[in-house]
Design a protein around this motif. Structure first.
Motif, PDB file in Angstrom:
ATOM      1  N   LEU A  81       0.815  -1.210   0.000  1.00  0.00           N
ATOM      2  CA  LEU A  81       0.000   0.000   0.000  1.00  0.00           C
ATOM      3  C   LEU A  81       0.854   1.267   0.000  1.00  0.00           C
ATOM      4  O   LEU A  81       1.987   1.276   0.474  1.00  0.00           O
ATOM      5  CB  LEU A  81      -0.927   0.013   1.218  1.00  0.00           C
ATOM      6  CG  LEU A  81      -1.903  -1.161   1.331  1.00  0.00           C
ATOM      7  CD1 LEU A  81      -2.759  -1.018   2.580  1.00  0.00           C
ATOM      8  CD2 LEU A  81      -2.771  -1.254   0.083  1.00  0.00           C
ATOM      9  N   ARG A  82       0.275   2.337  -0.523  1.00  0.00           N
ATOM     10  CA  ARG A  82       0.906   3.657  -0.477  1.00  0.00           C
ATOM     11  C   ARG A  82       0.379   4.393   0.747  1.00  0.00           C
ATOM     12  O   ARG A  82      -0.827   4.434   0.978  1.00  0.00           O
ATOM     13  CB  ARG A  82       0.591   4.457  -1.743  1.00  0.00           C
ATOM     14  CG  ARG A  82       1.220   3.890  -3.018  1.00  0.00           C
ATOM     15  CD  ARG A  82       0.592   4.533  -4.229  1.00  0.00           C
ATOM     16  NE  ARG A  82      -0.846   4.239  -4.287  1.00  0.00           N
ATOM     17  CZ  ARG A  82      -1.703   4.884  -5.069  1.00  0.00           C
ATOM     18  NH1 ARG A  82      -1.295   5.874  -5.834  1.00  0.00           N
ATOM     19  NH2 ARG A  82      -2.986   4.542  -5.064  1.00  0.00           N
ATOM     20  N   GLN A 127      -2.541  10.811  -4.017  1.00  0.00           N
ATOM     21  CA  GLN A 127      -3.438  10.090  -3.129  1.00  0.00           C
ATOM     22  C   GLN A 127      -2.761   8.841  -2.585  1.00  0.00           C
ATOM     23  O   GLN A 127      -1.970   8.195  -3.274  1.00  0.00           O
ATOM     24  CB  GLN A 127      -4.730   9.695  -3.857  1.00  0.00           C
ATOM     25  CG  GLN A 127      -5.631  10.876  -4.188  1.00  0.00           C
ATOM     26  CD  GLN A 127      -6.966  10.416  -4.725  1.00  0.00           C
ATOM     27  OE1 GLN A 127      -7.039   9.585  -5.627  1.00  0.00           O
ATOM     28  NE2 GLN A 127      -8.052  10.955  -4.180  1.00  0.00           N
ATOM     29  N   ASP A 173      -3.266   5.136  -0.127  1.00  0.00           N
ATOM     30  CA  ASP A 173      -4.223   4.127   0.341  1.00  0.00           C
ATOM     31  C   ASP A 173      -4.539   4.315   1.823  1.00  0.00           C
ATOM     32  O   ASP A 173      -5.645   4.031   2.270  1.00  0.00           O
ATOM     33  CB  ASP A 173      -3.658   2.726   0.116  1.00  0.00           C
ATOM     34  CG  ASP A 173      -3.379   2.454  -1.349  1.00  0.00           C
ATOM     35  OD1 ASP A 173      -4.331   2.461  -2.142  1.00  0.00           O
ATOM     36  OD2 ASP A 173      -2.198   2.244  -1.696  1.00  0.00           O
ATOM     37  N   VAL A 212      -7.436   7.655  -1.497  1.00  0.00           N
ATOM     38  CA  VAL A 212      -8.145   7.030  -2.613  1.00  0.00           C
ATOM     39  C   VAL A 212      -9.518   6.536  -2.161  1.00  0.00           C
ATOM     40  O   VAL A 212      -9.770   6.358  -0.964  1.00  0.00           O
ATOM     41  CB  VAL A 212      -7.342   5.841  -3.202  1.00  0.00           C
ATOM     42  CG1 VAL A 212      -5.981   6.286  -3.704  1.00  0.00           C
ATOM     43  CG2 VAL A 212      -7.192   4.729  -2.158  1.00  0.00           C
ATOM     44  N   ASN A 238     -12.216   4.204  -0.992  1.00  0.00           N
ATOM     45  CA  ASN A 238     -12.125   3.007  -0.167  1.00  0.00           C
ATOM     46  C   ASN A 238     -10.828   2.936   0.639  1.00  0.00           C
ATOM     47  O   ASN A 238     -10.568   1.927   1.305  1.00  0.00           O
ATOM     48  CB  ASN A 238     -12.300   1.727  -0.987  1.00  0.00           C
ATOM     49  CG  ASN A 238     -12.909   0.600  -0.175  1.00  0.00           C
ATOM     50  OD1 ASN A 238     -13.796   0.826   0.641  1.00  0.00           O
ATOM     51  ND2 ASN A 238     -12.429  -0.617  -0.386  1.00  0.00           N
ATOM     52  N   GLY A 239      -9.996   3.984   0.556  1.00  0.00           N
ATOM     53  CA  GLY A 239      -8.797   4.041   1.378  1.00  0.00           C
ATOM     54  C   GLY A 239      -9.138   4.410   2.820  1.00  0.00           C
ATOM     55  O   GLY A 239     -10.290   4.695   3.157  1.00  0.00           O
ATOM     56  N   ARG A 248     -13.015   4.884   6.608  1.00  0.00           N
ATOM     57  CA  ARG A 248     -12.773   4.400   5.246  1.00  0.00           C
ATOM     58  C   ARG A 248     -13.420   5.372   4.268  1.00  0.00           C
ATOM     59  O   ARG A 248     -14.565   5.765   4.438  1.00  0.00           O
ATOM     60  CB  ARG A 248     -13.328   2.991   5.056  1.00  0.00           C
ATOM     61  CG  ARG A 248     -12.918   2.347   3.739  1.00  0.00           C
ATOM     62  CD  ARG A 248     -13.343   0.895   3.677  1.00  0.00           C
ATOM     63  NE  ARG A 248     -12.590   0.051   4.594  1.00  0.00           N
ATOM     64  CZ  ARG A 248     -11.407  -0.488   4.295  1.00  0.00           C
ATOM     65  NH1 ARG A 248     -10.840  -0.251   3.119  1.00  0.00           N
ATOM     66  NH2 ARG A 248     -10.797  -1.277   5.162  1.00  0.00           N
TER      67      ARG A 248
END
Length: 299
Positions: free
Chosen positions: A161-162, A224, A226, A249, A251-252, A292
């Motif tokens: 993930l970012r 963006q 996660d 993002v 749903n992040g 979320r």
């Protein structure tokens, strides 16, 4: 080398003029601390509150005549208003690092450890260890706000993930996220010392190739993540709600800390338009909020 230190308890109204007077008389530094047991919470913008009864401590060169300085301050501000005088000789030391003497290895959650420079890692082979030297930046894990975020990192899967660490301080959350498998981290802070400390700790943990350190204004437009961590304070979190939400993002997830219990509802309300917020998690008087990101609706 030695120094002369003079300290005295003073009422709130005298704190600023007394500090300025000490500086005018040659003080190399002046510090303030609570003389009683009065908590200070986050101030409003433009406010710099002090305690009702504050101990003002001034550090002078070794040859300073502290008795003469004391007499001059008593004459100027009134002997009856300045109480509890202390005058002592102080040995030289690396002042900016003295507070770290009580900083020891700590575990957060099940496997995540913060290991200060000079200490050995735990023998547990499953442990994820962040080797940390905070330098002059905030963030050792000892404060509940940071601990709450570290516990979240321990409990969640970050692989591939970012991540953005907004208000990175020492880089403790950024490095922990990378060691838990995050692909890349963008570490953001307004303080150049924080970015320097973050880079140093990333190198210490062999993750420097996967982290970039930026001032807020240099974050690429449209960037963006996660997962976004923001361990700052309640008022900035509210003010930055749109900016930080845009940095996540669809749903992040977002993880917010630096929030007192009585501030939790206000912060949560600022993020509810953008996130499905989870139940708050408490540690003493501090709160962690998370949520979320709602999917954007294209009309």
């Amino acid at each position: 080398m030695t120094w002369r230190q003079l300290s005295v308890a003073a009422p709130e109204a005298l704190t600023e003029p007394l500090s300025e007077a000490c500086s005018d008389m040659g003080a190399l530094s002046v510090s303030l601390e609570d003389e009683g047991d009065q908590p200070l919470f986050e101030p409003r913008p433009g406010e710099t509150p002090t305690w009702n009864n504050t101990r003002v401590t001034a550090l002078f060169e070794a040859d300073a005549d502290t008795d003469l300085i004391r007499s001059a301050l008593q004459t100027r501000f009134g002997e009856e208003r300045l109480q509890g005088w202390r005058i002592e000789t102080i040995a030289d030391q690396p002042w900016e690092r003295a507070w770290l003497e009580h900083f020891k290895p700590m575990r957060f959650g099940q496997r995540l450890w913060i290991v200060p420079t000079g200490f050995d890692a735990p023998e547990d082979t499953s442990a994820v260890c962040v080797n940390l030297d905070p330098g002059l930046a905030f963030g050792t894990g000892s404060h509940p706000t940071t601990a709450l975020c570290l516990e979240w990192i321990d409990a969640n899967d970050l692989r591939g993930l970012r991540v953005m660490d907004y208000g990175c301080g020492s880089g403790i959350l950024a490095v922990a996220a990378l060691l838990k498998g995050a692909e890349r981290v963008c570490a953001v802070d307004i303080d150049a010392q924080a970015l320097t400390a973050t880079q140093a700790n990333a190198r210490k943990n062999n993750v420097a190739a996967r982290i970039e350190c930026r001032f807020p204004e240099s974050v690429p437009e449209g960037y963006q993540a996660d997962i976004l961590f923001a361990n700052i304070l309640a008022n900035p979190l509210i003010e930055l709600a749109c900016v930080l939400s845009d940095g996540v993002v669809d749903n992040g997830r977002i993880v917010l800390s630096g929030i007192l219990k009585e501030q939790a509802d206000s912060v949560a309300q600022a993020y509810t338009p953008f996130f499905e917020m989870s139940a708050p998690v408490f540690s003493n008087e501090w709160v962690r909020l998370s949520g979320r990101r709602r999917s954007l609706i294209v009309r």
